[in-house]
Write a protein that holds these residues in place. Structure first.
Motif, PDB file in Angstrom:
ATOM      1  N   LEU A   9      44.596 -38.759  83.114  1.00 55.67           N
ATOM      2  CA  LEU A   9      43.553 -38.337  82.165  1.00 55.67           C
ATOM      3  C   LEU A   9      42.974 -39.522  81.398  1.00 55.67           C
ATOM      4  CD1 LEU A   9      45.085 -35.035  80.748  1.00 55.67           C
ATOM      5  CD2 LEU A   9      43.039 -35.252  82.179  1.00 55.67           C
ATOM      6  N   VAL A  10      43.838 -40.435  80.961  1.00 52.39           N
ATOM      7  CA  VAL A  10      43.365 -41.606  80.217  1.00 52.39           C
ATOM      8  C   VAL A  10      42.465 -42.466  81.095  1.00 52.39           C
ATOM      9  CG1 VAL A  10      44.074 -43.777  79.139  1.00 52.39           C
ATOM     10  CG2 VAL A  10      45.280 -41.661  78.573  1.00 52.39           C
ATOM     11  N   MET A  96      42.495 -51.392  62.533  1.00 52.32           N
ATOM     12  CA  MET A  96      42.497 -50.041  61.964  1.00 52.32           C
ATOM     13  C   MET A  96      41.502 -49.141  62.696  1.00 52.32           C
ATOM     14  SD  MET A  96      43.027 -50.636  57.875  1.00 52.32           S
ATOM     15  CE  MET A  96      41.632 -51.722  57.664  1.00 52.32           C
ATOM     16  N   ALA A  97      40.321 -49.686  63.035  1.00 50.63           N
ATOM     17  CA  ALA A  97      39.329 -48.900  63.766  1.00 50.63           C
ATOM     18  C   ALA A  97      39.835 -48.536  65.156  1.00 50.63           C
ATOM     19  CB  ALA A  97      38.011 -49.666  63.857  1.00 50.63           C
ATOM     20  N   ALA A  98      40.550 -49.468  65.821  1.00 51.19           N
ATOM     21  CA  ALA A  98      41.123 -49.180  67.145  1.00 51.19           C
ATOM     22  C   ALA A  98      42.166 -48.068  67.047  1.00 51.19           C
ATOM     23  CB  ALA A  98      41.738 -50.441  67.748  1.00 51.19           C
ATOM     24  N   THR A  99      42.908 -48.058  65.947  1.00 49.39           N
ATOM     25  CA  THR A  99      43.897 -47.001  65.731  1.00 49.39           C
ATOM     26  C   THR A  99      43.203 -45.654  65.591  1.00 49.39           C
ATOM     27  OG1 THR A  99      45.443 -48.548  64.712  1.00 49.39           O
ATOM     28  CG2 THR A  99      45.770 -46.204  64.227  1.00 49.39           C
ATOM     29  N   ALA A 100      42.165 -45.602  64.765  1.00 47.79           N
ATOM     30  CA  ALA A 100      41.412 -44.348  64.590  1.00 47.79           C
ATOM     31  C   ALA A 100      40.752 -43.934  65.900  1.00 47.79           C
ATOM     32  CB  ALA A 100      40.368 -44.511  63.488  1.00 47.79           C
ATOM     33  N   TRP A 101      40.212 -44.894  66.643  1.00 43.00           N
ATOM     34  CA  TRP A 101      39.575 -44.594  67.927  1.00 43.00           C
ATOM     35  C   TRP A 101      40.589 -43.964  68.875  1.00 43.00           C
ATOM     36  CZ3 TRP A 101      40.093 -45.645  73.070  1.00 43.00           C
ATOM     37  CH2 TRP A 101      38.983 -45.450  73.889  1.00 43.00           C
ATOM     38  N   SER A 102      41.811 -44.502  68.894  1.00 40.10           N
ATOM     39  CA  SER A 102      42.833 -43.947  69.790  1.00 40.10           C
ATOM     40  C   SER A 102      43.193 -42.520  69.387  1.00 40.10           C
ATOM     41  CB  SER A 102      44.075 -44.847  69.834  1.00 40.10           C
ATOM     42  OG  SER A 102      44.772 -44.855  68.610  1.00 40.10           O
ATOM     43  N   VAL A 103      43.141 -42.211  68.102  1.00 33.02           N
ATOM     44  CA  VAL A 103      43.379 -40.840  67.634  1.00 33.02           C
ATOM     45  C   VAL A 103      42.261 -39.928  68.128  1.00 33.02           C
ATOM     46  CG1 VAL A 103      43.408 -39.360  65.575  1.00 33.02           C
ATOM     47  CG2 VAL A 103      44.783 -41.452  65.645  1.00 33.02           C
ATOM     48  N   HIS A 108      40.435 -35.824  71.858  1.00 33.22           N
ATOM     49  CA  HIS A 108      39.432 -35.482  72.878  1.00 33.22           C
ATOM     50  C   HIS A 108      40.106 -35.074  74.191  1.00 33.22           C
ATOM     51  CE1 HIS A 108      35.676 -35.771  75.133  1.00 33.22           C
ATOM     52  NE2 HIS A 108      36.313 -36.513  76.012  1.00 33.22           N
ATOM     53  N   LEU A 109      41.188 -35.757  74.520  1.00 31.63           N
ATOM     54  CA  LEU A 109      41.911 -35.484  75.769  1.00 31.63           C
ATOM     55  C   LEU A 109      42.903 -34.339  75.638  1.00 31.63           C
ATOM     56  CD1 LEU A 109      42.500 -39.181  76.872  1.00 31.63           C
ATOM     57  CD2 LEU A 109      40.946 -37.528  77.941  1.00 31.63           C
ATOM     58  N   GLY A 110      43.071 -33.808  74.431  1.00 37.30           N
ATOM     59  CA  GLY A 110      43.993 -32.700  74.214  1.00 37.30           C
ATOM     60  C   GLY A 110      45.439 -33.120  74.047  1.00 37.30           C
ATOM     61  N   PHE A 111      45.673 -34.377  73.726  1.00 39.84           N
ATOM     62  CA  PHE A 111      47.026 -34.895  73.549  1.00 39.84           C
ATOM     63  C   PHE A 111      47.509 -34.652  72.126  1.00 39.84           C
ATOM     64  CE2 PHE A 111      46.297 -38.678  76.692  1.00 39.84           C
ATOM     65  CZ  PHE A 111      46.299 -37.808  77.758  1.00 39.84           C
ATOM     66  N   SER A 112      48.807 -34.515  71.987  1.00 39.10           N
ATOM     67  CA  SER A 112      49.459 -34.560  70.684  1.00 39.10           C
ATOM     68  C   SER A 112      49.375 -36.002  70.192  1.00 39.10           C
ATOM     69  CB  SER A 112      50.918 -34.140  70.847  1.00 39.10           C
ATOM     70  OG  SER A 112      51.655 -34.499  69.719  1.00 39.10           O
ATOM     71  N   LEU A 113      49.301 -36.193  68.890  1.00 41.32           N
ATOM     72  CA  LEU A 113      49.205 -37.561  68.365  1.00 41.32           C
ATOM     73  C   LEU A 113      50.477 -38.371  68.591  1.00 41.32           C
ATOM     74  CD1 LEU A 113      47.102 -37.267  65.100  1.00 41.32           C
ATOM     75  CD2 LEU A 113      46.391 -37.813  67.439  1.00 41.32           C
ATOM     76  N   ASN A 114      51.587 -37.726  68.914  1.00 37.72           N
ATOM     77  CA  ASN A 114      52.783 -38.519  69.202  1.00 37.72           C
ATOM     78  C   ASN A 114      52.673 -39.253  70.540  1.00 37.72           C
ATOM     79  OD1 ASN A 114      53.352 -36.493  71.022  1.00 37.72           O
ATOM     80  ND2 ASN A 114      55.203 -35.791  69.983  1.00 37.72           N
ATOM     81  N   VAL A 115      51.658 -38.960  71.327  1.00 41.66           N
ATOM     82  CA  VAL A 115      51.403 -39.752  72.538  1.00 41.66           C
ATOM     83  C   VAL A 115      50.955 -41.155  72.130  1.00 41.66           C
ATOM     84  CG1 VAL A 115      49.930 -39.989  74.585  1.00 41.66           C
ATOM     85  CG2 VAL A 115      50.906 -37.770  74.003  1.00 41.66           C
ATOM     86  N   PRO A 157      37.390 -36.423  63.932  1.00 46.20           N
ATOM     87  CA  PRO A 157      37.554 -37.294  65.095  1.00 46.20           C
ATOM     88  C   PRO A 157      36.510 -37.091  66.198  1.00 46.20           C
ATOM     89  CG  PRO A 157      39.078 -35.484  65.308  1.00 46.20           C
ATOM     90  CD  PRO A 157      38.329 -35.278  64.009  1.00 46.20           C
ATOM     91  N   LYS A 158      35.475 -36.314  65.934  1.00 44.76           N
ATOM     92  CA  LYS A 158      34.406 -36.160  66.931  1.00 44.76           C
ATOM     93  C   LYS A 158      33.614 -37.464  67.000  1.00 44.76           C
ATOM     94  CE  LYS A 158      35.220 -31.830  67.774  1.00 44.76           C
ATOM     95  NZ  LYS A 158      35.890 -31.456  68.965  1.00 44.76           N
ATOM     96  N   MET A 159      33.241 -37.841  68.199  1.00 42.17           N
ATOM     97  CA  MET A 159      32.536 -39.113  68.392  1.00 42.17           C
ATOM     98  C   MET A 159      31.168 -38.858  69.008  1.00 42.17           C
ATOM     99  SD  MET A 159      34.771 -41.401  67.350  1.00 42.17           S
ATOM    100  CE  MET A 159      34.523 -42.991  68.128  1.00 42.17           C
ATOM    101  N   GLN A 160      30.194 -39.660  68.573  1.00 38.88           N
ATOM    102  CA  GLN A 160      28.880 -39.590  69.200  1.00 38.88           C
ATOM    103  C   GLN A 160      28.745 -40.650  70.286  1.00 38.88           C
ATOM    104  OE1 GLN A 160      25.941 -40.070  66.134  1.00 38.88           O
ATOM    105  NE2 GLN A 160      26.403 -42.214  65.774  1.00 38.88           N
ATOM    106  N   THR A 161      29.532 -41.704  70.164  1.00 36.81           N
ATOM    107  CA  THR A 161      29.601 -42.717  71.212  1.00 36.81           C
ATOM    108  C   THR A 161      31.004 -43.303  71.203  1.00 36.81           C
ATOM    109  OG1 THR A 161      28.569 -44.699  72.155  1.00 36.81           O
ATOM    110  CG2 THR A 161      28.745 -44.637  69.762  1.00 36.81           C
ATOM    111  N   TRP A 162      31.492 -43.642  72.371  1.00 33.86           N
ATOM    112  CA  TRP A 162      32.861 -44.159  72.485  1.00 33.86           C
ATOM    113  C   TRP A 162      32.922 -45.677  72.506  1.00 33.86           C
ATOM    114  CZ3 TRP A 162      36.911 -41.294  71.496  1.00 33.86           C
ATOM    115  CH2 TRP A 162      36.807 -39.910  71.607  1.00 33.86           C
ATOM    116  N   ILE A 163      31.800 -46.333  72.746  1.00 34.70           N
ATOM    117  CA  ILE A 163      31.768 -47.793  72.802  1.00 34.70           C
ATOM    118  C   ILE A 163      30.786 -48.289  71.737  1.00 34.70           C
ATOM    119  CG2 ILE A 163      31.316 -49.826  74.228  1.00 34.70           C
ATOM    120  CD1 ILE A 163      33.485 -48.293  75.538  1.00 34.70           C
ATOM    121  N   ARG A 164      31.241 -49.155  70.884  1.00 33.43           N
ATOM    122  CA  ARG A 164      30.420 -49.686  69.792  1.00 33.43           C
ATOM    123  C   ARG A 164      29.216 -50.446  70.335  1.00 33.43           C
ATOM    124  NH1 ARG A 164      32.714 -53.964  65.305  1.00 33.43           N
ATOM    125  NH2 ARG A 164      30.731 -54.412  64.287  1.00 33.43           N
TER     126      ARG A 164
END
Length: 169
Positions: A9-10, A96-103, A108-115, A157-164
């Motif tokens: 999935l990732v 910090m932004a990369a951490t939030a992006w990973s959340v 988005h992928l339906g994962f638990s945050l412990n992943v 955590p909704k995103m309008q774009t995934w790449i800055r």
């Protein structure tokens, strides 16, 4: 969900958003098992990878990096890569932004945050980070808004774009 399904999935997600990665095999030890940055490409050794969520966090570095500097991500980006070219505050902001992006990506992928926030990472603060993000807090997501990445209408955590695309330089 099993590890192989998480990885599938990732990688499908990274393909979908156009984030550069390559599945390779490498002999040397890396900062995170099975992951390394190599001149703007995230390299993955799936035989050495322990935590699929680490892919999301490291991919987040590419996603939130200044667009003109993405190709410079290399090695341990805090010891090599961009460290010598940027102020520490900018590097920490992108961490910090990369951490939030990973959340956002995990949700988005339906994962638990412990992943993403597994017990072996985040210097023992995984549970605190999960709690903060689950309660609407957490670190880094204001930067995703400033980078014009998070959804204006629905918010993180909704995103309008995934790449800055927006550069401050």
């Amino acid at each position: 969900m099993e590890r192989a399904q998480q990885i599938k999935l990732v990688l499908g997600f990274l393909d979908e958003i156009g984030l550069p990665y390559k599945v390779v095999s490498f002999a040397q030890k890396t900062f995170l098992p099975g992951l390394r940055h190599n001149q703007g490409v995230l390299e993955l050794d799936l035989d050495k990878l322990i935590y699929p969520g680490d892919i999301l966090h490291e991919a987040g570095h590419y996603a939130v990096c200044e667009p003109k500097e993405r190709h410079l991500l290399d090695g341990d980006i805090y010891k090599t890569g961009l460290k010598h070219q940027r102020p520490k505050q900018q590097m920490m902001g992108e961490e910090m932004a990369a951490t939030a992006w990973s959340v956002a990506a995990a949700k988005h992928l339906g994962f638990s945050l412990n992943v993403v926030f597994h017990d072996a990472g985040y210097r023992g603060n995984s549970e605190s980070l999960i709690n903060a993000f689950e309660q609407g807090g957490g670190i880094g997501h204001p930067l995703l808004g400033a980078y014009q990445m998070s959804c204006k209408e629905h918010g993180f955590p909704k995103m309008q774009t995934w790449i800055r695309q927006v550069s401050w330089a």
